[in-house]
Enzyme design. Structure first.
Site, PDB file in Angstrom:
ATOM      1  N   GLY A 178       0.829  -1.189   0.000  1.00  0.00           N
ATOM      2  CA  GLY A 178       0.000   0.000   0.000  1.00  0.00           C
ATOM      3  C   GLY A 178       0.865   1.241   0.000  1.00  0.00           C
ATOM      4  N   ASP A 179       0.204   2.393  -0.073  1.00  0.00           N
ATOM      5  CA  ASP A 179       0.956   3.639   0.011  1.00  0.00           C
ATOM      6  C   ASP A 179       0.785   4.251   1.389  1.00  0.00           C
ATOM      7  OD1 ASP A 179      -1.630   4.669  -0.073  1.00  0.00           O
ATOM      8  OD2 ASP A 179      -1.477   5.359  -2.139  1.00  0.00           O
ATOM      9  N   GLY A 219      -0.536   2.737   5.092  1.00  0.00           N
ATOM     10  CA  GLY A 219       0.321   3.309   6.124  1.00  0.00           C
ATOM     11  C   GLY A 219      -0.470   4.064   7.177  1.00  0.00           C
ATOM     12  N   CYS A 230      19.827   8.258   4.704  1.00  0.00           N
ATOM     13  CA  CYS A 230      19.512   9.262   5.719  1.00  0.00           C
ATOM     14  C   CYS A 230      20.730   9.651   6.533  1.00  0.00           C
ATOM     15  CB  CYS A 230      18.384   8.768   6.618  1.00  0.00           C
ATOM     16  SG  CYS A 230      18.679   7.144   7.342  1.00  0.00           S
ATOM     17  N   GLU A 243      17.236  18.179   3.519  1.00  0.00           N
ATOM     18  CA  GLU A 243      17.771  16.880   3.117  1.00  0.00           C
ATOM     19  C   GLU A 243      17.511  16.700   1.622  1.00  0.00           C
ATOM     20  OE1 GLU A 243      17.812  12.347   4.830  1.00  0.00           O
ATOM     21  OE2 GLU A 243      15.868  13.358   4.698  1.00  0.00           O
TER      22      GLU A 243
END
Length: 482
Positions: free
Chosen positions: A205-206, A211, A282, A382
């Site tokens: 799922g997205d 989510g 990250c 970022e």
């Protein structure tokens, strides 16, 4: 075209109840490489119900049995390593040699470390010698929702799934829809290893769909998420309504402090670390801060090294970097490169557009900006691409101030031959991890950040503890078996 529309729920491959098709794009070719289904609320509910039903028996299982199943899973994982490497290379663009060594290898590494830590973990222990009838019991949190990203797929899947499994949690995994094939293959391995039905479940799922549904679900006791800080904030707010535990591993803007006495390979090492995985890490050392007396030479070295970094298709063997994961990321990186130019940073390598000779695929030119100032966008946001920002500092105090001047706090790096200085900086830098002089953290060391880089720790004993509750018991009978 690979078709993988089913979910793994309660020990079976099942058709979605509310699925809709989603194309997975190969970032090297910009062509679809697979079709999966994105689940809906009914699919989420079914997976959570299976995990909830399986929890009591799994919680009561002897930890040695749980560890034995993980050992079997590791054996299967290693046997199917080439399949896993090919899947990750195609779907998220890791060059195949890097996928085989680093991407697949991360899963092996973490699983081995969890097995070692779990075998030494005492789930029932004495409070202290002065309280002979007190016990501290470590019990699993319950049903854990595991939401993983696309950039280091097996690294994150194993950090969450294996820790949850040895702790005694049952789980629902939602991998990134950008890189789902590796997780589906991993589910096949879990099934082959013989985990009881309902212990491990997978629903694609997205973030806005499955989510969010997992984060808010009243029968989910914990959500463990790795991804953007923006999404982490939304998950925290959603989880608050049911007071579930939220473990967040979020973004970073790592500083790499290079002093004049650093070893001669420090700058090169920092550049190559930044470019690894096409800058999609990250914990990348994206801000290179150099002592003033060594700055000009460092800029020259960084430029030379970056100009030798080659870019190529993920399917080709070699030490090149591949594409970034999708069109959205490509566009964001291009915008930030242009923003760096517009705000006055000095472009010394790379720049906007694709590398020469490439007109297709989400390929980004390895880029270095010098003379970056703390107020510039590229110094604060970022970028998540192969873009390095170089800054100058005058004193040690200045270096600490610049490094800590960020909302993030994941990993910082120090390059100096002065041991006392290195130790001082390790204490002063506000980040969950500090690595010095190219020395990475040891096996089983905790991974995680401070500030807007998240909370909790993954890996080793700390990763297991994140999935455990602590119960204090008084009046324990020493005459009975524990």
């Amino acid at each position: 075209m690979i078709e993988k529309r089913q979910f793994y729920i309660n020990g079976e491959w099942v058709d979605p109840k509310e699925g809709r098709d989603h194309q997975v794009i190969n970032p090297t070719t910009e062509e679809p490489c697979a079709v999966i289904s994105l689940g809906g609320q009914a699919d989420t509910n079914a997976a959570v119900a299976a995990a909830k039903a399986a929890f009591p028996a799994w919680m009561a299982t002897d930890p040695a049995q749980r560890i034995a199943l993980v050992e079997k899973l590791l054996e299967i994982y290693n046997d199917r390593a080439e399949e896993m490497a090919q899947a990750m290379s195609v779907e998220m663009g890791a060059p195949i040699d890097m996928a085989r060594s680093q991407q697949v290898g991360a899963g092996t590494f973490h699983t081995q470390n969890f097995i070692r830590a779990a075998k030494e973990f005492d789930f029932v222990r004495k409070l202290n010698d002065q309280s002979p009838n007190d016990r501290i019991i470590y019990e699993p949190v319950g049903v854990a929702a595991l939401i993983t990203p696309w950039n280091w797929p097996m690294n994150q899947v194993t950090l969450k799934v294996i820790a949850a499994a040895v702790a005694g949690c049952t789980m629902v995994l939602k991998p990134s829809e950008e890189s789902p094939l590796n997780a589906l293959l991993f589910a096949e391995m879990v099934d082959a290893a013989g985990f009881p039905a309902g212990v491990f479940n997978l629903v694609n799922g997205d973030g806005a769909g499955v989510g969010s549904q997992l984060s808010a679900h009243e029968d989910v006791d914990m959500v463990s998420f790795t991804g953007s800080t923006r999404a982490g904030k939304l998950i925290s707010k959603s989880a608050a309504d049911t007071l579930k535990r939220a473990h967040l591993e979020l973004g970073g803007k790592g500083a790499n402090l290079i002093f004049a006495d650093a070893d001669e390979t420090a700058v090169k090492r920092g550049v190559l670390h930044m470019m690894n995985n096409t800058g999609q890490s990250c914990n990348a050392p994206s801000r290179m801060m150099v002592e003033a007396s060594a700055y000009d030479r460092a800029v020259e070295t960084a430029t030379e090294v970056t100009n030798k970094v080659t870019v190529g298709p993920a399917s080709e063997e070699g030490r090149h970097i591949g594409p970034v994961v999708n069109e959205t990321q490509f566009g964001k990186i291009q915008d930030l490169i242009q923003k760096g130019i517009d705000e006055g940073a000095r472009l010394v390598a790379g720049g906007p557009g694709r590398p020469d000779g490439m007109n297709r695929g989400f390929f980004v030119r390895p880029t270095v900006f010098a003379d970056v100032t703390p107020d510039m966008t590229i110094a604060r946001e970022e970028i998540f691409g192969p873009v390095l920002s170089m800054m100058k500092f005058e004193t040690e105090e200045d270096a600490v101030r610049l490094a800590n001047d960020t909302p993030y706090g994941l990993t910082n790096y120090v390059q100096t031959q002065d041991g006392a200085r290195a130790n001082r900086l390790a204490r002063q830098l506000r980040s969950g991890m500090v690595e010095m002089n190219g020395q990475s953290r040891g096996a089983g060391a905790p991974f995680g950040g401070m500030k807007q880089s998240g909370n909790g720790r993954e890996g080793g004993v700390w990763g297991i503890e994140d999935f455990l509750e602590v119960k204090a018991v008084g009046g324990w009978s020493n005459d009975a078996a524990e």
